[in-house]
Write a protein that holds these residues in place. Sequence first.
Motif, PDB file in Angstrom:
ATOM      1  N   SER A 132     -38.642   8.139  -3.954  1.00 38.27           N
ATOM      2  CA  SER A 132     -37.875   7.454  -4.999  1.00 38.27           C
ATOM      3  C   SER A 132     -38.763   7.041  -6.181  1.00 38.27           C
ATOM      4  O   SER A 132     -38.280   6.486  -7.163  1.00 38.27           O
ATOM      5  CB  SER A 132     -37.169   6.221  -4.416  1.00 38.27           C
ATOM      6  OG  SER A 132     -38.124   5.204  -4.164  1.00 38.27           O
ATOM      7  N   LEU A 133     -40.056   7.321  -6.092  1.00 39.25           N
ATOM      8  CA  LEU A 133     -40.978   6.929  -7.168  1.00 39.25           C
ATOM      9  C   LEU A 133     -40.855   7.864  -8.368  1.00 39.25           C
ATOM     10  O   LEU A 133     -40.691   9.083  -8.202  1.00 39.25           O
ATOM     11  CB  LEU A 133     -42.427   6.998  -6.676  1.00 39.25           C
ATOM     12  CG  LEU A 133     -42.874   5.960  -5.660  1.00 39.25           C
ATOM     13  CD1 LEU A 133     -44.237   6.352  -5.089  1.00 39.25           C
ATOM     14  CD2 LEU A 133     -42.943   4.573  -6.286  1.00 39.25           C
ATOM     15  N   GLY A 134     -40.995   7.296  -9.548  1.00 47.84           N
ATOM     16  CA  GLY A 134     -41.136   8.123 -10.735  1.00 47.84           C
ATOM     17  C   GLY A 134     -42.528   8.736 -10.768  1.00 47.84           C
ATOM     18  O   GLY A 134     -43.424   8.303 -10.044  1.00 47.84           O
ATOM     19  N   GLU A 135     -42.695   9.738 -11.626  1.00 47.61           N
ATOM     20  CA  GLU A 135     -43.979  10.449 -11.672  1.00 47.61           C
ATOM     21  C   GLU A 135     -45.151   9.517 -12.004  1.00 47.61           C
ATOM     22  O   GLU A 135     -46.209   9.581 -11.373  1.00 47.61           O
ATOM     23  CB  GLU A 135     -43.879  11.541 -12.744  1.00 47.61           C
ATOM     24  CG  GLU A 135     -44.759  12.724 -12.493  1.00 47.61           C
ATOM     25  CD  GLU A 135     -44.537  13.799 -13.556  1.00 47.61           C
ATOM     26  OE1 GLU A 135     -45.531  14.182 -14.182  1.00 47.61           O
ATOM     27  OE2 GLU A 135     -43.373  14.204 -13.760  1.00 47.61           O
ATOM     28  N   ASP A 136     -44.930   8.615 -12.976  1.00 46.82           N
ATOM     29  CA  ASP A 136     -46.008   7.703 -13.380  1.00 46.82           C
ATOM     30  C   ASP A 136     -46.346   6.712 -12.273  1.00 46.82           C
ATOM     31  O   ASP A 136     -47.521   6.393 -12.047  1.00 46.82           O
ATOM     32  CB  ASP A 136     -45.613   6.923 -14.646  1.00 46.82           C
ATOM     33  CG  ASP A 136     -45.567   7.834 -15.860  1.00 46.82           C
ATOM     34  OD1 ASP A 136     -46.032   8.986 -15.753  1.00 46.82           O
ATOM     35  OD2 ASP A 136     -45.045   7.390 -16.903  1.00 46.82           O
ATOM     36  N   GLU A 137     -45.303   6.214 -11.614  1.00 43.84           N
ATOM     37  CA  GLU A 137     -45.535   5.263 -10.515  1.00 43.84           C
ATOM     38  C   GLU A 137     -46.339   5.932  -9.404  1.00 43.84           C
ATOM     39  O   GLU A 137     -47.272   5.352  -8.851  1.00 43.84           O
ATOM     40  CB  GLU A 137     -44.199   4.793  -9.920  1.00 43.84           C
ATOM     41  CG  GLU A 137     -43.381   3.903 -10.820  1.00 43.84           C
ATOM     42  CD  GLU A 137     -42.005   3.638 -10.218  1.00 43.84           C
ATOM     43  OE1 GLU A 137     -41.663   2.460 -10.065  1.00 43.84           O
ATOM     44  OE2 GLU A 137     -41.285   4.606  -9.903  1.00 43.84           O
ATOM     45  N   ARG A 138     -45.948   7.143  -9.102  1.00 42.49           N
ATOM     46  CA  ARG A 138     -46.635   7.855  -8.016  1.00 42.49           C
ATOM     47  C   ARG A 138     -48.108   8.090  -8.365  1.00 42.49           C
ATOM     48  O   ARG A 138     -49.003   7.856  -7.544  1.00 42.49           O
ATOM     49  CB  ARG A 138     -45.921   9.175  -7.720  1.00 42.49           C
ATOM     50  CG  ARG A 138     -46.556   9.902  -6.577  1.00 42.49           C
ATOM     51  CD  ARG A 138     -45.716  11.021  -6.050  1.00 42.49           C
ATOM     52  NE  ARG A 138     -46.461  11.710  -5.021  1.00 42.49           N
ATOM     53  CZ  ARG A 138     -45.944  12.310  -3.978  1.00 42.49           C
ATOM     54  NH1 ARG A 138     -44.656  12.310  -3.803  1.00 42.49           N
ATOM     55  NH2 ARG A 138     -46.702  12.926  -3.096  1.00 42.49           N
ATOM     56  N   LYS A 139     -48.332   8.511  -9.583  1.00 41.39           N
ATOM     57  CA  LYS A 139     -49.714   8.750 -10.022  1.00 41.39           C
ATOM     58  C   LYS A 139     -50.529   7.449  -9.927  1.00 41.39           C
ATOM     59  O   LYS A 139     -51.679   7.452  -9.493  1.00 41.39           O
ATOM     60  CB  LYS A 139     -49.708   9.287 -11.463  1.00 41.39           C
ATOM     61  CG  LYS A 139     -51.068   9.602 -11.982  1.00 41.39           C
ATOM     62  CD  LYS A 139     -51.063  10.773 -12.938  1.00 41.39           C
ATOM     63  CE  LYS A 139     -51.409  12.071 -12.213  1.00 41.39           C
ATOM     64  NZ  LYS A 139     -51.059  13.259 -12.855  1.00 41.39           N
ATOM     65  N   HIS A 140     -49.919   6.353 -10.334  1.00 40.21           N
ATOM     66  CA  HIS A 140     -50.578   5.047 -10.285  1.00 40.21           C
ATOM     67  C   HIS A 140     -50.983   4.701  -8.842  1.00 40.21           C
ATOM     68  O   HIS A 140     -52.114   4.275  -8.580  1.00 40.21           O
ATOM     69  CB  HIS A 140     -49.613   3.986 -10.832  1.00 40.21           C
ATOM     70  CG  HIS A 140     -50.216   2.633 -10.968  1.00 40.21           C
ATOM     71  ND1 HIS A 140     -50.901   2.233 -12.090  1.00 40.21           N
ATOM     72  CD2 HIS A 140     -50.234   1.580 -10.117  1.00 40.21           C
ATOM     73  CE1 HIS A 140     -51.316   0.985 -11.918  1.00 40.21           C
ATOM     74  NE2 HIS A 140     -50.926   0.565 -10.740  1.00 40.21           N
TER      75      HIS A 140
END
Length: 253
Positions: A132-140
């Motif tokens: 459910s994470l967005g791409e930026d959240e996941r990268k973070h």
Amino acid sequence: MPKSADSVLSFLDGNGNPVPEEALRSTYAKLLRTNGYVHLVDVPDTFDHVGFLRGFGDFLPSPTGTLVGDMVPEPGMDGIYHSGNQQALVPHTEGYDLDELPARYLALWCVVPPSGEGGETTLFDGFKLVNSLGEDERKHLETQTYTWSLAAGLQSQGMMYQAEHPVLETVDDELLLRFSYNNLRRPDGDETVADFLERGKERFDAEHTAVRYRPGDLLHWDNWRMLHARNAFEDPHRHLKRVMIRHRAPQTA
Ligand SMILES: [Fe+2]
């Protein structure tokens, strides 16, 4: 509260006869891979839990050095956050406080189930959160390193270590999720990790599977994927056994 159902496997067929070993092992492995856990029931007294679990890898010692641990309430631990009391635990994966890789699998089996209310092990598929994470959240969460400290109950026994890791890592092409609602030190201003932990706790509370034990029952889960916790219980005689199983790197030719 949701109940365990979708990954229950009986040792016995509809006639009450043992399922042939090969078929049982194959279904077991499939449920573990597909759902992230398996709950084996109707287990005969003669079943060798330790021997069966050794087939999944080497055992990792617990913080107190045991390979096959006894989970029974310890005196003097009330009021401290610790698996060795009768209180509820908050969602986590095991071994976030280690420098080395956390156990790939955890397995608990029941010696004495608790009478009365509570004492269920609770599970939730952490990959639902990750997905459910967005791409930026996941990268973070893949790139930021956090400090993970040991649970208070173990610190009270003189152990003080902590570790530095991201929340998400890739090991041998597989995703490793670490999660601790209360022992990941949340840096000021890092809303991504704070949101992830809060959302994880909310979804865990709303969607978890609660596993209630009968004698001999075996619960085995993928600790790189599933979050777990425990409901509080009254009966001090509750007794589970626990093993933690190391990750097995793929064989190279
Ligand atoms: Fe745990």
